[in-house]
Motif scaffolding. Structure first.
Motif, PDB file in Angstrom:
ATOM      1  N   TYR A  11       0.915  -1.175  -0.074  1.00 47.77           N
ATOM      2  CA  TYR A  11       0.219   0.158  -0.058  1.00 47.77           C
ATOM      3  C   TYR A  11       1.021   1.340   0.000  1.00 47.77           C
ATOM      4  O   TYR A  11       0.563   2.204  -0.670  1.00 47.77           O
ATOM      5  CB  TYR A  11      -1.016  -0.018   1.108  1.00 47.77           C
ATOM      6  CG  TYR A  11      -1.840  -1.067   1.170  1.00 47.77           C
ATOM      7  CD1 TYR A  11      -2.610  -1.512  -0.011  1.00 47.77           C
ATOM      8  CD2 TYR A  11      -2.309  -1.846   2.337  1.00 47.77           C
ATOM      9  CE1 TYR A  11      -3.276  -2.361  -0.061  1.00 47.77           C
ATOM     10  CE2 TYR A  11      -3.200  -2.871   2.398  1.00 47.77           C
ATOM     11  CZ  TYR A  11      -3.626  -3.232   1.119  1.00 47.77           C
ATOM     12  OH  TYR A  11      -4.703  -4.183   1.004  1.00 47.77           O
ATOM     13  N   TYR A  12       2.061   1.365   0.971  1.00 46.67           N
ATOM     14  CA  TYR A  12       2.828   2.503   0.764  1.00 46.67           C
ATOM     15  C   TYR A  12       3.367   2.702  -0.494  1.00 46.67           C
ATOM     16  O   TYR A  12       3.488   3.656  -1.140  1.00 46.67           O
ATOM     17  CB  TYR A  12       3.845   2.105   1.883  1.00 46.67           C
ATOM     18  CG  TYR A  12       4.964   3.353   2.057  1.00 46.67           C
ATOM     19  CD1 TYR A  12       4.680   4.168   2.905  1.00 46.67           C
ATOM     20  CD2 TYR A  12       6.096   3.198   1.487  1.00 46.67           C
ATOM     21  CE1 TYR A  12       5.373   5.285   3.295  1.00 46.67           C
ATOM     22  CE2 TYR A  12       7.014   4.224   1.597  1.00 46.67           C
ATOM     23  CZ  TYR A  12       6.706   5.285   2.572  1.00 46.67           C
ATOM     24  OH  TYR A  12       7.550   6.431   2.805  1.00 46.67           O
ATOM     25  N   LEU A  13       3.983   1.388  -1.401  1.00 49.57           N
ATOM     26  CA  LEU A  13       4.502   1.635  -2.523  1.00 49.57           C
ATOM     27  C   LEU A  13       3.304   2.392  -3.639  1.00 49.57           C
ATOM     28  O   LEU A  13       3.612   2.930  -4.436  1.00 49.57           O
ATOM     29  CB  LEU A  13       5.029   0.437  -3.187  1.00 49.57           C
ATOM     30  CG  LEU A  13       6.151  -0.088  -2.370  1.00 49.57           C
ATOM     31  CD1 LEU A  13       6.738  -1.396  -2.908  1.00 49.57           C
ATOM     32  CD2 LEU A  13       7.533   0.855  -2.494  1.00 49.57           C
ATOM     33  N   LEU A  14       2.014   1.619  -3.600  1.00 49.66           N
ATOM     34  CA  LEU A  14       1.066   2.052  -4.303  1.00 49.66           C
ATOM     35  C   LEU A  14       0.750   3.568  -4.579  1.00 49.66           C
ATOM     36  O   LEU A  14       0.227   4.225  -5.169  1.00 49.66           O
ATOM     37  CB  LEU A  14      -0.167   1.364  -4.252  1.00 49.66           C
ATOM     38  CG  LEU A  14      -0.356  -0.130  -4.624  1.00 49.66           C
ATOM     39  CD1 LEU A  14      -1.302  -0.871  -4.230  1.00 49.66           C
ATOM     40  CD2 LEU A  14      -0.466  -0.139  -6.173  1.00 49.66           C
ATOM     41  N   ASN A  15       0.901   4.079  -2.974  1.00 54.58           N
ATOM     42  CA  ASN A  15       0.671   5.454  -2.742  1.00 54.58           C
ATOM     43  C   ASN A  15       1.864   6.485  -3.125  1.00 54.58           C
ATOM     44  O   ASN A  15       1.629   7.227  -3.763  1.00 54.58           O
ATOM     45  CB  ASN A  15       0.486   5.659  -1.159  1.00 54.58           C
ATOM     46  CG  ASN A  15       0.039   6.994  -0.979  1.00 54.58           C
ATOM     47  OD1 ASN A  15      -1.008   7.601  -1.538  1.00 54.58           O
ATOM     48  ND2 ASN A  15       0.611   7.676   0.055  1.00 54.58           N
ATOM     49  N   LYS A  16       2.970   5.931  -2.994  1.00 56.66           N
ATOM     50  CA  LYS A  16       4.166   6.864  -3.405  1.00 56.66           C
ATOM     51  C   LYS A  16       5.015   6.704  -4.582  1.00 56.66           C
ATOM     52  O   LYS A  16       5.610   7.401  -5.053  1.00 56.66           O
ATOM     53  CB  LYS A  16       5.077   6.547  -2.146  1.00 56.66           C
ATOM     54  CG  LYS A  16       4.659   7.351  -0.895  1.00 56.66           C
ATOM     55  CD  LYS A  16       6.100   7.409   0.143  1.00 56.66           C
ATOM     56  CE  LYS A  16       7.091   8.538  -0.563  1.00 56.66           C
ATOM     57  NZ  LYS A  16       8.102   8.840   0.192  1.00 56.66           N
ATOM     58  N   PHE A  61       6.742  -1.007  -8.334  1.00 61.05           N
ATOM     59  CA  PHE A  61       6.243  -1.995  -9.215  1.00 61.05           C
ATOM     60  C   PHE A  61       6.589  -1.842 -10.758  1.00 61.05           C
ATOM     61  O   PHE A  61       7.054  -0.760 -11.124  1.00 61.05           O
ATOM     62  CB  PHE A  61       4.448  -1.970  -9.207  1.00 61.05           C
ATOM     63  CG  PHE A  61       4.146  -2.131  -7.825  1.00 61.05           C
ATOM     64  CD1 PHE A  61       3.553  -3.594  -7.586  1.00 61.05           C
ATOM     65  CD2 PHE A  61       3.656  -1.212  -6.898  1.00 61.05           C
ATOM     66  CE1 PHE A  61       2.852  -3.716  -6.449  1.00 61.05           C
ATOM     67  CE2 PHE A  61       2.930  -1.383  -5.777  1.00 61.05           C
ATOM     68  CZ  PHE A  61       2.702  -2.699  -5.439  1.00 61.05           C
ATOM     69  N   LEU A  62       6.187  -2.878 -11.454  1.00 63.66           N
ATOM     70  CA  LEU A  62       6.402  -2.758 -13.006  1.00 63.66           C
ATOM     71  C   LEU A  62       5.502  -1.688 -13.348  1.00 63.66           C
ATOM     72  O   LEU A  62       4.431  -1.365 -12.830  1.00 63.66           O
ATOM     73  CB  LEU A  62       6.029  -4.001 -13.689  1.00 63.66           C
ATOM     74  CG  LEU A  62       7.344  -5.097 -13.574  1.00 63.66           C
ATOM     75  CD1 LEU A  62       6.644  -6.557 -14.202  1.00 63.66           C
ATOM     76  CD2 LEU A  62       8.578  -4.670 -14.065  1.00 63.66           C
ATOM     77  N   ASP A  63       6.096  -0.875 -14.578  1.00 57.75           N
ATOM     78  CA  ASP A  63       5.034   0.138 -15.121  1.00 57.75           C
ATOM     79  C   ASP A  63       3.758  -0.593 -15.695  1.00 57.75           C
ATOM     80  O   ASP A  63       3.714  -1.623 -16.076  1.00 57.75           O
ATOM     81  CB  ASP A  63       5.687   0.628 -16.444  1.00 57.75           C
ATOM     82  CG  ASP A  63       6.877   1.582 -16.006  1.00 57.75           C
ATOM     83  OD1 ASP A  63       7.040   1.835 -14.724  1.00 57.75           O
ATOM     84  OD2 ASP A  63       7.614   1.728 -16.695  1.00 57.75           O
TER      85      ASP A  63
END
Length: 305
Positions: A11-16, A61-63
């Motif tokens: 969730y942190y990576l999705l947000n940032k 994440f991958l593009d």
């Protein structure tokens, strides 16, 4: 514990968008080595997360990766979007933006299937919408509010309360709050709240308030609950089914028997009086006597006695 941390990392990576291993280690209070092990675990689960080196490197994440393809089935996506659409239908503030974002992420269309408007006709709707926004802000920011509150007889009094949540019950909106005057939790009907002001006083929210429950204190103007047994003629059945719970109504050859529990208040008497000679009060007899008194008073009023 590890599973919870893995989801929080996602969730942190999705947000940032991306983050460095030291940044994640500090955020989740673990070592950098543990973060790299977590990244391996996430990748092993089939989620395309990877690490790049260099000055602008990090974990990401991958593009063009779409979260919904991995985490949610098509039916789960529809349930999430439908829930948000329900909030949008009742004009919950700012929900349309979230709905549009998730619709794009999930890459799924949604039928416009619901439209609900709890507001009243006319200018009152604007006042109520403004009050919704004020109360939402007060609840989220734990701010004490003050307002004038009108009781059933039309008398007003100043109230200072700690707002907890908004409640829709028995065809009306209420504010569930701790009343500093009564020193207890109360329900305040929206239509009787006037001159609402958000103060700068902050309160500490009780931990158990956020737990869902459906048992609320009776609003002070509602009245005491009484058990009723009533008989209605056949030709008013449509009104009974429009207003009352089907399980309380029994049809027989000559009409309808109704057994239910309701607050004893002006609404009850107005409701019963509106049926004229189409209703017979079986129990309690005190309701019958009060109804006779009210009919006689109305008769005398219109005769000019």
């Amino acid at each position: 514990m590890q599973e919870s941390r893995l989801f929080r990392i996602l969730y942190y990576l999705l947000n940032k968008g991306h983050a460095t291993a030291p940044e994640l280690a500090e955020k989740f209070e673990v070592s950098v080595r543990t973060i790299y092990r977590d990244v391996d675990a996430i990748s092993s689960a089939g989620i395309p997360i990877y690490v790049t080196t260099g000055r602008k490197g990090g974990i990401q994440f991958l593009d063009d990766y779409v979260l919904g393809k991995t985490f949610f089935s098509d039916s789960e996506k529809l349930e999430i979007l439908s829930s948000l659409q329900s909030l949008s239908a009742v004009q919950y503030p700012e929900v349309d933006t979230s709905l549009n974002k998730l619709r794009a992420i999930f890459q799924i269309g949604l039928i416009d299937w619901l439209d609900v408007d709890f507001s009243r006709w006319g200018s009152a709707a604007k006042i109520e919408n403004r009050m919704f926004r004020q109360l939402k802000q007060a609840i989220f920011e734990n701010r004490e509010i003050t307002f004038d509150y009108y009781n059933a007889t039309g008398e007003s009094g100043k109230r200072n309360v700690y707002p907890y949540k908004l409640v829709y019950k028995d065809k009306a909106w209420y504010l569930y709050a701790f009343c500093l005057l009564r020193n207890e939790n109360r329900l305040f009907r929206f239509s009787r709240i006037k001159n609402l002001i958000l103060t700068e006083v902050r309160f500490e929210r009780k931990a158990d308030i956020d737990q869902y429950h459906s048992v609320f204190p009776m609003p002070e103007e509602i009245g005491d609950l009484i058990d009723l047994e009533l008989e209605f003629t056949l030709d008013v059945g449509y009104r009974l089914f429009d207003t009352l719970d089907d399980t309380a109504i029994t049809k027989h050859e000559k009409g309808y028997t109704v057994k239910l529990t309701l607050p004893e208040n002006n609404w009850l008497y107005d409701f019963l009086m509106s049926f004229g000679n189409k209703v017979t009060i079986i129990q309690p007899k005190s309701i019958r006597q009060t109804l006779i008194t009210k009919h006689e008073a109305a008769r005398a009023h219109h005769k000019g006695e």
